[in-house]
Design a protein around this motif. Structure first.
Motif, PDB file in Angstrom:
ATOM      1  N   ILE A  27      20.364   1.624 -20.373  1.00 28.45           N
ATOM      2  CA  ILE A  27      19.308   2.413 -19.369  1.00 28.45           C
ATOM      3  C   ILE A  27      20.083   2.990 -18.338  1.00 28.45           C
ATOM      4  O   ILE A  27      19.731   4.105 -17.889  1.00 28.45           O
ATOM      5  CB  ILE A  27      18.408   1.257 -18.914  1.00 28.45           C
ATOM      6  CG1 ILE A  27      17.674   0.625 -20.080  1.00 28.45           C
ATOM      7  CG2 ILE A  27      17.702   1.639 -17.809  1.00 28.45           C
ATOM      8  CD1 ILE A  27      16.924  -0.591 -19.712  1.00 28.45           C
ATOM      9  N   GLY A  28      21.286   2.589 -17.797  1.00 31.27           N
ATOM     10  CA  GLY A  28      22.073   3.192 -16.687  1.00 31.27           C
ATOM     11  C   GLY A  28      22.444   4.602 -17.282  1.00 31.27           C
ATOM     12  O   GLY A  28      22.373   5.671 -16.773  1.00 31.27           O
ATOM     13  N   ALA A  29      22.868   4.671 -18.523  1.00 31.87           N
ATOM     14  CA  ALA A  29      23.506   5.885 -19.369  1.00 31.87           C
ATOM     15  C   ALA A  29      22.172   6.690 -19.239  1.00 31.87           C
ATOM     16  O   ALA A  29      22.318   8.171 -19.032  1.00 31.87           O
ATOM     17  CB  ALA A  29      23.700   5.646 -20.615  1.00 31.87           C
ATOM     18  N   GLY A  30      20.859   6.405 -19.574  1.00 32.31           N
ATOM     19  CA  GLY A  30      19.774   7.083 -19.559  1.00 32.31           C
ATOM     20  C   GLY A  30      19.449   7.863 -18.160  1.00 32.31           C
ATOM     21  O   GLY A  30      19.154   9.117 -18.107  1.00 32.31           O
ATOM     22  N   VAL A  31      19.690   6.965 -17.060  1.00 27.87           N
ATOM     23  CA  VAL A  31      19.458   7.450 -15.781  1.00 27.87           C
ATOM     24  C   VAL A  31      20.490   8.662 -15.573  1.00 27.87           C
ATOM     25  O   VAL A  31      20.439   9.544 -15.054  1.00 27.87           O
ATOM     26  CB  VAL A  31      19.758   6.316 -14.763  1.00 27.87           C
ATOM     27  CG1 VAL A  31      19.860   6.864 -13.085  1.00 27.87           C
ATOM     28  CG2 VAL A  31      18.353   5.405 -14.906  1.00 27.87           C
ATOM     29  N   ALA A  32      21.770   8.402 -15.887  1.00 32.96           N
ATOM     30  CA  ALA A  32      22.978   9.210 -15.838  1.00 32.96           C
ATOM     31  C   ALA A  32      22.409  10.676 -16.491  1.00 32.96           C
ATOM     32  O   ALA A  32      22.776  11.690 -15.793  1.00 32.96           O
ATOM     33  CB  ALA A  32      24.170   8.477 -16.244  1.00 32.96           C
ATOM     34  N   MET A  33      21.937  10.392 -17.751  1.00 31.59           N
ATOM     35  CA  MET A  33      21.633  11.693 -18.471  1.00 31.59           C
ATOM     36  C   MET A  33      20.728  12.337 -17.861  1.00 31.59           C
ATOM     37  O   MET A  33      20.618  13.623 -17.795  1.00 31.59           O
ATOM     38  CB  MET A  33      21.408  11.308 -19.915  1.00 31.59           C
ATOM     39  CG  MET A  33      20.919  12.575 -20.880  1.00 31.59           C
ATOM     40  SD  MET A  33      22.241  13.657 -21.371  1.00 31.59           S
ATOM     41  CE  MET A  33      23.265  12.429 -22.208  1.00 31.59           C
ATOM     42  N   MET A  34      19.561  11.788 -17.182  1.00 31.25           N
ATOM     43  CA  MET A  34      18.298  12.498 -16.585  1.00 31.25           C
ATOM     44  C   MET A  34      18.703  12.883 -15.525  1.00 31.25           C
ATOM     45  O   MET A  34      18.486  14.457 -15.227  1.00 31.25           O
ATOM     46  CB  MET A  34      17.422  11.439 -16.384  1.00 31.25           C
ATOM     47  CG  MET A  34      16.545  10.896 -17.589  1.00 31.25           C
ATOM     48  SD  MET A  34      15.992  12.142 -18.965  1.00 31.25           S
ATOM     49  CE  MET A  34      14.837  12.895 -17.964  1.00 31.25           C
ATOM     50  N   ALA A  35      19.746  12.391 -14.623  1.00 33.34           N
ATOM     51  CA  ALA A  35      20.350  12.989 -13.480  1.00 33.34           C
ATOM     52  C   ALA A  35      21.016  14.111 -13.610  1.00 33.34           C
ATOM     53  O   ALA A  35      20.914  15.313 -12.942  1.00 33.34           O
ATOM     54  CB  ALA A  35      21.074  11.834 -12.824  1.00 33.34           C
ATOM     55  N   ALA A  36      21.813  14.201 -14.741  1.00 32.35           N
ATOM     56  CA  ALA A  36      22.794  15.594 -15.189  1.00 32.35           C
ATOM     57  C   ALA A  36      21.990  16.598 -15.474  1.00 32.35           C
ATOM     58  O   ALA A  36      22.492  17.866 -15.321  1.00 32.35           O
ATOM     59  CB  ALA A  36      23.827  15.109 -16.257  1.00 32.35           C
ATOM     60  N   SER A  37      20.692  16.478 -16.106  1.00 35.77           N
ATOM     61  CA  SER A  37      19.852  17.644 -16.729  1.00 35.77           C
ATOM     62  C   SER A  37      18.912  18.199 -15.658  1.00 35.77           C
ATOM     63  O   SER A  37      18.399  19.043 -15.792  1.00 35.77           O
ATOM     64  CB  SER A  37      19.118  17.143 -17.880  1.00 35.77           C
ATOM     65  OG  SER A  37      17.825  16.107 -17.286  1.00 35.77           O
ATOM     66  N   HIS A  38      18.933  17.895 -14.409  1.00 36.52           N
ATOM     67  CA  HIS A  38      18.123  18.237 -13.424  1.00 36.52           C
ATOM     68  C   HIS A  38      19.097  18.409 -11.941  1.00 36.52           C
ATOM     69  O   HIS A  38      19.578  17.162 -11.541  1.00 36.52           O
ATOM     70  CB  HIS A  38      16.995  17.586 -13.034  1.00 36.52           C
ATOM     71  CG  HIS A  38      16.070  18.274 -12.390  1.00 36.52           C
ATOM     72  ND1 HIS A  38      16.033  18.531 -11.045  1.00 36.52           N
ATOM     73  CD2 HIS A  38      14.546  18.812 -12.586  1.00 36.52           C
ATOM     74  CE1 HIS A  38      14.782  19.093 -10.530  1.00 36.52           C
ATOM     75  NE2 HIS A  38      13.980  19.197 -11.714  1.00 36.52           N
ATOM     76  N   PRO A  39      19.386  19.285 -11.448  1.00 37.12           N
ATOM     77  CA  PRO A  39      20.169  19.449 -10.087  1.00 37.12           C
ATOM     78  C   PRO A  39      19.540  18.430  -9.255  1.00 37.12           C
ATOM     79  O   PRO A  39      18.251  18.337  -8.846  1.00 37.12           O
ATOM     80  CB  PRO A  39      20.296  20.745  -9.707  1.00 37.12           C
ATOM     81  CG  PRO A  39      19.211  21.362 -10.361  1.00 37.12           C
ATOM     82  CD  PRO A  39      18.866  20.767 -11.581  1.00 37.12           C
ATOM     83  N   LEU A  40      20.389  17.639  -8.492  1.00 37.67           N
ATOM     84  CA  LEU A  40      20.066  16.743  -7.272  1.00 37.67           C
ATOM     85  C   LEU A  40      20.355  17.277  -5.832  1.00 37.67           C
ATOM     86  O   LEU A  40      21.581  17.630  -5.959  1.00 37.67           O
ATOM     87  CB  LEU A  40      20.390  15.353  -7.595  1.00 37.67           C
ATOM     88  CG  LEU A  40      19.911  14.309  -6.933  1.00 37.67           C
ATOM     89  CD1 LEU A  40      18.587  14.000  -6.920  1.00 37.67           C
ATOM     90  CD2 LEU A  40      20.852  12.990  -7.002  1.00 37.67           C
ATOM     91  N   SER A  41      19.345  17.445  -5.162  1.00 37.46           N
ATOM     92  CA  SER A  41      19.750  17.797  -3.874  1.00 37.46           C
ATOM     93  C   SER A  41      20.131  16.655  -2.793  1.00 37.46           C
ATOM     94  O   SER A  41      20.194  15.768  -3.344  1.00 37.46           O
ATOM     95  CB  SER A  41      18.497  18.549  -3.057  1.00 37.46           C
ATOM     96  OG  SER A  41      17.365  17.693  -3.038  1.00 37.46           O
ATOM     97  N   LEU A  42      20.594  16.999  -1.783  1.00 34.94           N
ATOM     98  CA  LEU A  42      21.023  15.745  -0.859  1.00 34.94           C
ATOM     99  C   LEU A  42      19.748  14.913  -0.492  1.00 34.94           C
ATOM    100  O   LEU A  42      19.954  13.746  -0.411  1.00 34.94           O
ATOM    101  CB  LEU A  42      21.230  16.591   0.499  1.00 34.94           C
ATOM    102  CG  LEU A  42      22.103  15.634   1.564  1.00 34.94           C
ATOM    103  CD1 LEU A  42      23.021  14.617   0.937  1.00 34.94           C
ATOM    104  CD2 LEU A  42      22.630  16.117   2.801  1.00 34.94           C
ATOM    105  N   THR A  43      18.485  15.796  -0.203  1.00 34.85           N
ATOM    106  CA  THR A  43      17.459  14.950   0.166  1.00 34.85           C
ATOM    107  C   THR A  43      16.935  14.147  -1.153  1.00 34.85           C
ATOM    108  O   THR A  43      16.349  13.058  -1.083  1.00 34.85           O
ATOM    109  CB  THR A  43      16.077  15.714   0.500  1.00 34.85           C
ATOM    110  OG1 THR A  43      16.251  16.879  -0.161  1.00 34.85           O
ATOM    111  CG2 THR A  43      16.096  15.834   1.830  1.00 34.85           C
ATOM    112  N   GLY A  44      16.909  14.775  -2.414  1.00 40.26           N
ATOM    113  CA  GLY A  44      16.496  14.024  -3.701  1.00 40.26           C
ATOM    114  C   GLY A  44      17.568  12.797  -3.969  1.00 40.26           C
ATOM    115  O   GLY A  44      17.113  11.683  -4.210  1.00 40.26           O
TER     116      GLY A  44
END
Length: 171
Positions: A120-137
């Motif tokens: 599940i942690g790998a899933g979170v990492a994959m989703m995070a990598a596919s969408h740029p994350l801002s500082l507020t995000g």
């Protein structure tokens, strides 16, 4: 195409240790990077929609099938992901009842918990990598993770906060 979807999701079914969210990284790799059926952002949007909808986490599979082959694709994908694991669960549950308390079942219990968390942690990492994350995000993500871990706050409130932040242009 429908037979391919069915066979692909049958294979994923047996990898979904801990639930459908455990296969998200591999599903993303296959449908985005390998087969090019959709972009990473489209996949992330379908995943978010499946998570926001009431019901089981496996809904992401039907949305991928729908994106690829319409309503028949959604149905075939859902059957493909549910059938093998359901049959396996039935057979394992019968065996588990007979072997309950044995050294083997204790070892399996001890090993599956970290495996599930890791998948599940790998899933979170994959989703995070596919969408740029801002500082507020990132701050919103950290706050939601902390609140989920340390409180009994209903996750719908966290989802509403994320939606409000998105509507307000913060993320």
């Amino acid at each position: 195409m429908l037979i391919f979807l069915f066979l692909m999701f049958m294979q994923f079914s047996l990898l979904a240790v801990g639930g459908a969210n455990a296969i998200v990284p591999e599903l993303h790799r296959v449908v985005v990077s390998e087969l090019h059926w959709m972009s990473g952002q489209e996949f992330a949007a379908l995943f978010a929609l499946a998570q926001a909808a009431p019901g089981p986490n496996v809904l992401v599979v039907s949305l991928v099938g729908w994106k690829v082959a319409g309503v028949p694709g959604a149905i075939v994908s859902l059957i493909g992901i549910c059938l093998p694991s359901s049959l396996l669960s039935f057979w394992v549950a019968r065996w588990w009842q007979q072997a309950r308390g044995s050294r083997l079942t204790t070892a399996i219990n001890s090993g599956l918990a970290p495996l599930t968390v890791g998948l599940i942690g790998a899933g979170v990492a994959m989703m995070a990598a596919s969408h740029p994350l801002s500082l507020t995000g990132g701050a919103l993500l950290a706050c939601c993770a902390l609140l989920s871990w340390r409180t009994r706050l209903n996750p719908l409130w966290l989802l509403a906060a994320g939606a409000a932040a998105g509507l307000g242009g913060l993320v």
